[in-house]
Scaffold this motif. Structure first.
Motif, PDB file in Angstrom:
ATOM      1  N   SER A   1       0.822  -1.213   0.000  1.00 29.04           N
ATOM      2  CA  SER A   1       0.000   0.000   0.000  1.00 29.04           C
ATOM      3  C   SER A   1       0.850   1.255   0.000  1.00 29.04           C
TER       4      SER A   1
ATOM      5  N   SER B   1      -0.712  -0.363  -4.394  1.00 30.94           N
ATOM      6  CA  SER B   1       0.544  -0.687  -5.028  1.00 30.94           C
ATOM      7  C   SER B   1       0.826   0.111  -6.309  1.00 30.94           C
TER       8      SER B   1
ATOM      9  N   TYR C   1     -10.206 -10.935   2.868  1.00 28.02           N
ATOM     10  CA  TYR C   1      -9.363 -10.547   1.720  1.00 28.02           C
ATOM     11  C   TYR C   1      -7.953 -11.123   1.836  1.00 28.02           C
TER      12      TYR C   1
END
Ligand code: GLN
Length: 448
Positions: free
Chosen positions: A105, A128, A283
């Protein structure tokens, strides 16, 4: 193209958005296009564009920001999105930095060094797709492509003060995108304005026989559809998206945006996405499981870096992977391999899939009564380089508001909605129904 390279030469040694430049070829293409220019050329004709380095470009090095693909200098084909861009004659000026294999991130896990936030070089640009966002924010290119598995287009767009859209799962072909988590990955546009974004999306949508998950959706002309205004638009604002975890300045900016929508004739009400709190856990299980399978091909034999050590066959696999994958990628592969291993499948993977369905149902329920859902893109603004790099859990929490959207497969955009007192951009997230990018653009355009 000249202006683009001029700007890159001025600022990219500070911003470091690019991994590879395509200068000679880009200038050559620009000359050719200059000569062929006529009244029927497309709106994107000759436009310089940057491409995230996990999208395969024929003859142009594609690394996914990993040592594993450091020598992938001459790919044999173009990704479908690149072929589509070739049809409208954009010019690829270079490949953009990212977190290694799109895991992260902050664009700090790249093998090629860290990209910096053009608003303040001490801060991360998000990730990203950090190079994709920073290159547009720094004025090096008008357009870029990114990819978004759990927030990787929208979070860097928010941190870098630009516009980034994650399309509906299936709207854009992923053929030629180096896979991270195949049930979540989507390619999407990053731009300075909503209008530019609509034009770029228009160019890359459509079914593709090389990606069985792509669909032939009914696609309107986005840049026309977005002009309608928001009178009568019904906005749902999830209470889970504005709770204590959200920075007060971010919350204030979102509330101000909602006020503006009221003035423009829209209405908003609080709604609930009750299963959001499980999204992060689901996730990281699902995406790591899929990543562990997708990255198995990089073994030094079929694909990727091969060790120089003189070892036997099994150790060629082990050493090559040990040498060429970074820490974060290894962490995901281990997590995913564990979750999929015999005896654990039901407890982890299958359970996470069930949670995913609950999350998708949450969105569908809200969309019975509302046209769009609005909230912040991220709970905080950009953080300092190095601040979270040793703390994977804090880093993972960056995507708490973007991940549910990928799990549900719906589209969402991040647009700039103000600056903090310290001068860092804040992102507003607008989420739409499946294949209703037109309403997202309409909502975003009215705000701009
Ligand atoms: N930050 C998230 C992750 O690390 C999302 C990445 C992405 O969307 N590619 O997995």
């Amino acid at each position: 193209v000249d202006a683009s390279f001029k700007r890159i030469n001025e600022v990219d040694d500070k911003v470091k958005a690019f991994v590879t430049l395509n200068e000679e070829e880009a200038r050559k293409q620009a000359k050719e296009l200059d000569e062929k220019l006529n009244d029927e050329t497309s709106i994107l004709y000759g436009m310089p564009i940057g491409i995230k380095d996990n999208i395969v470009t024929k003859g142009l090095r594609t690394t996914s920001a990993s040592r594993m693909l450091d020598n992938f200098n001459d790919p044999l084909y173009d990704a479908t999105v690149i072929q589509k861009l070739n049809e409208v004659n954009t010019i690829t000026v270079g490949k953009l930095n990212m977190d290694e294999f799109a895991m992260g991130s902050s664009t700090e896990t790249s093998f090629y060094g860290k990209t910096r936030n053009p608003w303040n070089l001490d801060y991360v640009p998000g990730g990203s797709s950090g190079g994709s966002a920073a290159s547009v924010a720094a004025g090096e290119v008008f357009f870029s492509l990114g990819s978004d598995t759990g927030g990787s287009i929208r979070q860097p767009a928010a941190f870098s003060g630009v516009v980034g859209l994650k399309p509906t799962y299936g709207l854009v072909s992923r053929f030629g995108l180096i896979a991270f988590a195949s049930s979540l990955d989507q390619i999407g546009p990053i731009t300075r304005t909503v209008e530019d974004n609509a034009h770029l999306l228009q160019a890359i949508v459509g079914a593709d026989k090389l990606d069985a998950t792509s669909v032939n959706a009914d696609v309107p002309n986005y840049s026309e559809a977005m002009q309608q205004g928001v009178k009568g638009l019904r906005i749902g604002v999830p209470k889970e998206y504005l709770d204590e975890g959200v920075n007060p300045e971010v919350k204030e900016a979102v509330m101000a945006a909602l006020k503006k929508y009221e003035e423009l004739g829209a209405t908003w009400e609080e709604v609930s996405l009750p299963h959001s709190k499980y999204a992060l856990a689901a996730y990281y299980l699902l995406s790591s499981s899929e990543a562990s399978a997708n990255l198995a091909r990089f073994d030094g034999i079929r694909y990727g870096h091969r060790t120089d050590k003189r070892v036997d066959m099994i150790d060629v696999y082990k050493e090559s992977r040990a040498e060429a994958f970074g820490e974060e990628v290894k962490r995901r592969i281990m997590l995913g391999t564990f979750a999929l291993s015999s005896g654990y499948y039901d407890a982890y993977y299958k359970k996470a899939q069930k949670v995913r369905t609950l999350i998708k149902n949450d969105f569908e329920k809200v969309f019975e009564d509302y046209d769009v859902i609005i909230g912040p893109t991220t709970p905080t603004v950009a953080f300092k380089i190095g601040e979270n790099v040793d703390d994977p859990l804090t880093m993972y929490a960056q995507d708490i508001l973007t991940i549910p959207i990928n799990l549900a497969g719906v589209p969402a955009i991040s647009i700039p909605c103000g600056l903090t007192e310290a001068g860092l951009p804040i992102g507003l997230q607008i989420i739409g129904k499946h294949f209703d990018e037109a309403t997202i653009y309409r909502t975003a355009y009215a705000f701009e």
